[in-house]
Design a protein around this motif. Structure first.
Motif, mmCIF file in Angstrom:
data_model
loop_
_atom_site.group_PDB
_atom_site.id
_atom_site.type_symbol
_atom_site.label_atom_id
_atom_site.label_comp_id
_atom_site.label_asym_id
_atom_site.label_seq_id
_atom_site.Cartn_x
_atom_site.Cartn_y
_atom_site.Cartn_z
ATOM 1 N N MET A 1 5.012 -26.883 -62.845
ATOM 2 C CA MET A 1 5.964 -27.987 -62.696
ATOM 3 C C MET A 1 5.288 -29.284 -62.253
ATOM 4 O O MET A 1 5.728 -30.366 -62.527
ATOM 5 N N ILE A 2 4.186 -29.123 -61.492
ATOM 6 C CA ILE A 2 3.448 -30.321 -61.087
ATOM 7 C C ILE A 2 2.093 -30.362 -61.777
ATOM 8 O O ILE A 2 1.267 -31.224 -61.481
ATOM 9 N N GLU B 1 5.894 -37.768 -54.420
ATOM 10 C CA GLU B 1 6.790 -38.131 -55.530
ATOM 11 C C GLU B 1 6.000 -38.250 -56.836
ATOM 12 O O GLU B 1 6.513 -37.935 -57.911
ATOM 13 N N TYR B 2 4.787 -38.742 -56.725
ATOM 14 C CA TYR B 2 3.962 -38.864 -57.938
ATOM 15 C C TYR B 2 3.739 -37.478 -58.545
ATOM 16 O O TYR B 2 3.871 -37.281 -59.752
ATOM 17 N N LEU B 3 3.424 -36.522 -57.690
ATOM 18 C CA LEU B 3 3.171 -35.167 -58.186
ATOM 19 C C LEU B 3 4.465 -34.520 -58.690
ATOM 20 O O LEU B 3 4.430 -33.698 -59.611
ATOM 21 N N ALA B 4 5.593 -34.910 -58.100
ATOM 22 C CA ALA B 4 6.863 -34.276 -58.465
ATOM 23 C C ALA B 4 7.486 -34.867 -59.725
ATOM 24 O O ALA B 4 8.358 -34.268 -60.325
ATOM 25 N N SER B 5 7.020 -36.046 -60.123
ATOM 26 C CA SER B 5 7.668 -36.728 -61.245
ATOM 27 C C SER B 5 7.323 -36.073 -62.580
ATOM 28 O O SER B 5 6.256 -35.495 -62.753
ATOM 29 N N ASP B 6 8.265 -36.201 -63.513
ATOM 30 C CA ASP B 6 7.996 -35.680 -64.851
ATOM 31 C C ASP B 6 7.941 -36.808 -65.881
ATOM 32 O O ASP B 6 7.967 -36.558 -67.078
ATOM 33 N N HIS C 1 2.136 -45.223 -62.337
ATOM 34 C CA HIS C 1 3.046 -44.864 -61.251
ATOM 35 C C HIS C 1 3.948 -46.040 -60.885
ATOM 36 O O HIS C 1 5.134 -45.877 -60.593
ATOM 37 N N ARG D 1 8.105 -46.226 -61.297
ATOM 38 C CA ARG D 1 9.042 -46.573 -60.222
ATOM 39 C C ARG D 1 9.913 -47.762 -60.630
ATOM 40 O O ARG D 1 11.104 -47.820 -60.320
ATOM 41 N N SER E 1 12.486 -46.610 -62.914
ATOM 42 C CA SER E 1 13.428 -45.774 -62.176
ATOM 43 C C SER E 1 14.489 -46.630 -61.492
ATOM 44 O O SER E 1 15.684 -46.317 -61.533
ATOM 45 N N SER F 1 13.777 -36.759 -68.431
ATOM 46 C CA SER F 1 14.832 -36.453 -67.480
ATOM 47 C C SER F 1 15.643 -37.723 -67.262
ATOM 48 O O SER F 1 15.287 -38.794 -67.742
ATOM 49 N N ASP F 2 16.748 -37.609 -66.512
ATOM 50 C CA ASP F 2 17.565 -38.793 -66.241
ATOM 51 C C ASP F 2 16.754 -39.874 -65.558
ATOM 52 O O ASP F 2 16.937 -41.048 -65.772
ATOM 53 N N ARG F 3 15.856 -39.443 -64.673
ATOM 54 C CA ARG F 3 15.077 -40.396 -63.905
ATOM 55 C C ARG F 3 14.176 -41.241 -64.785
ATOM 56 O O ARG F 3 13.959 -42.409 -64.534
#
Lengths: 177, 364
Positions: B1-2, B60-65, B95, B99, B102, B186-188
């Motif tokens: 996932m990451i 957050e950087y690692l979690a983003s898709d 990155h 953002r 986003s 994703s929505d983000r």
């Protein structure tokens, strides 16, 4: 001794207000467990705001109004196990208004059926949508003061006095004592 | 996932798997990190924090898709830049744009398509042709012939994202950010999925006048293409001079021909146009207002005064662009309107919640 109510704090605002008003001690006396995620702790309470790729914008202090120094006694720092973090990331990716921290706290509260405390409308709204019981600082303060008043009035144990805030996920536990 | 982000961040940081293990204080093994990278397992939040610390990125950087890629990257280098440094800069740009998109998504703002002048990019054979292109861009954007007060704001209004990063051996760069073809959005991150987003990056450490020239230079790269074998840098340079200091306006200030021009006069003009005295001297020479001999004399003077060596400080130095203002305003707007949470605003801005609150409240 088991906690009678478990509350996970979603933002520092609640932590600061609890501390400022001296309610942290009261919460401990009434066996209300106050928890924060390790992500919130690292970012806000420890003051280690590192911007991406090395640039630091923050003027954050190394401790947040002294909360860090008391940490462990006042707020329990919760680690998210891999499966919880994975669910939190799914939520984070789906919901642009939430931070990763918010998503982690919401997921933790949902999984463990804890009460979520926040002073942020966007988080409260998301919590409601997810079926997570949510409160703000004023609610917590009122409840804590009610326990005190109730105990002073009839010297009863606090368990009965909080039954009206019981949530469907069982966030409130009955005291064994 | 990451996995994908973790691999990118590790490459940018220059760590081997074992090196990263050591940098994390042996919290997990190299094998475990390899599994995270292959998305065979997920870390817990404590490991995520340790990874982000060791790699100098946010969780957050690692979690983003967000599956963004940089296209047509053009560095404005002082010297040959190391690949690792380039990867760090590219990661930072991605990155930042992620953002930015986003917060635009949270506000339901369409990510602005940039206001590209009709016919751009224009092909030039000689650098001097960039003069006409600068006039064309000014005309297209309705700028008249006066000085441009806030270039960063102007570019942002025209849909070009401006970013100030700590750069080493690089003055600036231009690139387009686009979604990779394989992106599952994703929505983000489903925000600017139609178009490329142009980005101009300047060195956060440079003086304001140098940053302005770099921004104009990078704008030149966005609107000009040179024929094979032609010097794109010279054309972009000429464009920047013409865009910031239009020929007619400069001539109105100093005259058509001058046998000499004083340092003091150039510094006064610097206040008018917001470019360095050195850029003005170049401009006067390019427009043949002064001779090459007078130009050389001026530059000997500038060298003697130390203006041509780091930190390149001239009198009346302008304040640097600390951070992109439109992005910051959008974050505060989204927070005020309840479109994002306080912690989300803090994450986007790289601040603590307390900092965000203080800035929202303003000076008392």
């Amino acid at each position: 001794m088991r906690a009678i109510l478990k509350v996970v704090l979603c933002d520092c605002a609640v932590a600061i207000e609890l501390r400022r008003t001296g309610l942290v001690d009261l919460a401990r006396r009434w066996r209300i467990k106050l928890a924060v995620t390790d992500l919130l702790f690292e970012r806000e309470l420890r003051g280690s705001t590192t911007s991406p790729w090395g640039s630091v914008n923050s003027t954050a202090p190394t401790a947040y109004d002294g909360v860090t120094a008391q940490n462990g006694k006042e707020f329990r720092v919760e680690r998210l196990p891999p499966e919880t973090l994975q669910r939190a990331m799914v939520l984070y990716r789906q919901c642009a208004r939430l931070s990763l921290q918010d998503a982690c706290t919401l997921t933790l509260a949902r999984q463990r059926a804890w009460l979520l405390a926040t002073m942020n409308a966007a988080v409260a709204c998301a919590a409601t949508e997810l079926g997570v019981d949510v409160c703000d600082f004023d609610w917590l303060r009122r409840e804590l003061l009610r326990f005190e008043e109730s105990a002073a009035r009839d010297s009863e144990k606090p368990v009965s006095s909080i039954e009206d805030v019981r949530d469907p996920y069982g966030a409130i536990e009955h005291s064994s004592g | 996932m990451i996995g994908k982000r973790l691999k990118l961040a590790r490459a940018a940081a220059g760590f081997s798997l074992r090196g990263l293990q050591a940098a994390m204080g042996n919290l997990v093994t190299a094998q475990a990190i390899g599994k995270y990278e292959r998305d065979e397992s997920m870390p817990g939040s404590d490991v995520l924090i340790a990874l982000s610390r060791a790699l100098n990125v946010t969780p957050e950087y690692l979690a983003s898709d967000a599956d963004l890629v940089l296209e047509d990257v053009a560095f404005r280098r002082k010297v040959v830049t190391r690949r690792k440094e380039e990867a760090r800069i590219e990661g930072g740009v991605l990155h930042f744009v992620e953002r930015y998109l986003s917060v635009e998504a949270a506000l339901h703002l369409p990510s602005r398509e940039w206001s590209r002048p009709r016919g751009a990019p224009f092909t030039v054979r000689e650098a001097v042709e960039a003069e006409q292109i600068a006039e064309e861009v000014r005309r297209h954007w309705g700028l008249g012939t006066g000085a441009i007060q806030d270039l960063a704001e102007l570019l942002e209004e025209r849909g070009i994202k401006v970013l100030a990063l700590d750069l080493v051996d690089v003055d600036g760069l231009t690139a387009y950010v686009a979604h990779s073809r394989s992106a599952q959005l994703s929505d983000r991150s489903r925000v600017a999925d139609s178009a490329q987003v142009p980005v101009v990056v300047v060195n956060a450490r440079a003086w304001g006048e140098r940053q302005r020239f770099t921004m104009a230079h990078e704008l030149g790269h966005l609107v000009i293409q040179t024929r094979a074998g032609r010097d794109a840098e010279s054309a972009a340079h000429r464009f920047a001079g013409a865009f910031l200091v239009p020929a007619a306006t400069l001539r109105a200030h100093v005259g058509n021909h001058r046998s000499a021009i004083s340092r003091g006069e150039l510094l006064e003009l610097k206040k008018v146009f917001g470019v360095s005295a050195q850029a003005l001297a170049y401009r006067c020479r390019d427009l043949e207002i002064i001779s090459s001999r007078e130009f050389r004399r001026l530059f000997r003077d500038f060298s003697r005064l130390g203006w041509r060596t780091p930190p390149y400080e001239e009198p009346f130095a302008m304040k640097s662009l600390a951070r992109p203002r439109r992005f910051e305003r959008l974050c505060y707007r989204a927070l005020a309107e309840g479109a994002i949470s306080e912690t989300q605003a803090a994450e986007l801005l790289g601040l603590t919640v307390r900092d965000v609150r203080a800035r929202m409240a303003g000076p008392v």
